[in-house]
Write a protein that holds these residues in place. Structure first.
Motif, PDB file in Angstrom:
ATOM      1  N   GLY A  29       0.788  -1.224   0.000  1.00 30.89           N
ATOM      2  CA  GLY A  29       0.000   0.000   0.000  1.00 30.89           C
ATOM      3  C   GLY A  29       0.823   1.277   0.000  1.00 30.89           C
ATOM      4  O   GLY A  29       0.300   2.348   0.315  1.00 30.89           O
ATOM      5  N   ASN A  30       2.112   1.183  -0.349  1.00 31.43           N
ATOM      6  CA  ASN A  30       2.962   2.373  -0.373  1.00 31.43           C
ATOM      7  C   ASN A  30       2.633   3.316  -1.518  1.00 31.43           C
ATOM      8  O   ASN A  30       2.891   4.512  -1.424  1.00 31.43           O
ATOM      9  N   TYR A  31       2.109   2.771  -2.627  1.00 32.34           N
ATOM     10  CA  TYR A  31       1.918   3.562  -3.841  1.00 32.34           C
ATOM     11  C   TYR A  31       0.471   3.509  -4.309  1.00 32.34           C
ATOM     12  O   TYR A  31      -0.223   2.523  -4.087  1.00 32.34           O
ATOM     13  N   ARG A  44       1.392   8.339  -6.474  1.00 26.19           N
ATOM     14  CA  ARG A  44       1.575   8.852  -5.113  1.00 26.19           C
ATOM     15  C   ARG A  44       2.335   7.840  -4.268  1.00 26.19           C
ATOM     16  O   ARG A  44       2.035   6.646  -4.288  1.00 26.19           O
ATOM     17  N   LEU A  45       3.311   8.347  -3.522  1.00 27.70           N
ATOM     18  CA  LEU A  45       3.967   7.574  -2.468  1.00 27.70           C
ATOM     19  C   LEU A  45       3.277   7.958  -1.174  1.00 27.70           C
ATOM     20  O   LEU A  45       3.299   9.139  -0.783  1.00 27.70           O
ATOM     21  N   ASP A 102       3.169  12.552   2.155  1.00 25.20           N
ATOM     22  CA  ASP A 102       3.079  11.920   0.838  1.00 25.20           C
ATOM     23  C   ASP A 102       3.906  12.698  -0.183  1.00 25.20           C
ATOM     24  O   ASP A 102       4.178  13.889  -0.003  1.00 25.20           O
ATOM     25  N   LEU A 103       4.285  12.007  -1.266  1.00 24.30           N
ATOM     26  CA  LEU A 103       4.919  12.644  -2.416  1.00 24.30           C
ATOM     27  C   LEU A 103       4.153  12.241  -3.666  1.00 24.30           C
ATOM     28  O   LEU A 103       3.650  11.114  -3.758  1.00 24.30           O
ATOM     29  N   ILE A 104       4.100  13.142  -4.630  1.00 24.38           N
ATOM     30  CA  ILE A 104       3.452  12.885  -5.916  1.00 24.38           C
ATOM     31  C   ILE A 104       4.535  12.896  -6.995  1.00 24.38           C
ATOM     32  O   ILE A 104       5.326  13.846  -7.063  1.00 24.38           O
ATOM     33  N   GLY A 105       4.564  11.858  -7.832  1.00 31.18           N
ATOM     34  CA  GLY A 105       5.468  11.807  -8.971  1.00 31.18           C
ATOM     35  C   GLY A 105       4.669  11.978 -10.251  1.00 31.18           C
ATOM     36  O   GLY A 105       3.789  11.162 -10.536  1.00 31.18           O
TER      37      GLY A 105
END
Length: 150
Positions: A29-31, A44-45, A102-105
């Motif tokens: 569930g990390n991504y 999303r991370l 969170d981070l968004i790529g």
């Protein structure tokens, strides 16, 4: 013989395929794949304390993995079921320290050929305008069907 371009995955098909071929990545569930579009994807991370480095910021390896995954998602969305598309190069610039969140790529492909894909990924903290990292990457795409050996 003419080959039709593969139909891109729908978002649900892509999510299901990635769970099938990379259960170890998706089962934690990390991504999350947030969206896909023509030659693009947003992944999303989800924040977890395991992603932190000393100093309380998201670690470089966590950011690198998000960049690599976002490119892979953008490529698969375009080419379909190709298990062995592999990273051949990624270069990342760390621009600022992201908060423990969170981070968004956001991936964008520049070139998508029969055997090579090239793109970039911009990483953002949600709600922030400034990029925290920028990466460029190249993927090798294996020959498919009648294209084998050419």
């Amino acid at each position: 013989m003419t080959h039709a371009k593969p139909r891109p995955f729908t978002l649900d098909e892509l999510r299901a395929y990635l769970i099938e071929v990379f259960p170890q990545v998706w089962s934690r569930g990390n991504y999350a794949i947030e969206e896909v579009g023509p030659m693009s994807a947003s992944v999303r991370l989800h924040y977890h304390p395991d992603h932190l480095r000393p100093g309380g910021t998201i670690s470089g390896p966590s950011m690198f993995a998000l960049c690599d995954l976002a490119l892979y998602v953008a490529i698969l969305h375009e080419i379909g079921r190709v298990k062995l598309a592999v990273t051949t190069n990624v270069s990342i610039n760390f621009l600022r320290k992201p908060e423990p969140a969170d981070l968004i790529g956001r991936a964008r492909l520049f070139k998508l050929g029969k055997r090579l894909a090239v793109g970039e990924v911009a990483l953002y903290s949600p709600g922030q305008e400034a990029m925290v990292a920028h990466a460029t990457g190249t993927y090798s795409i294996p020959a498919r069907g009648d294209d084998a050996g050419s």
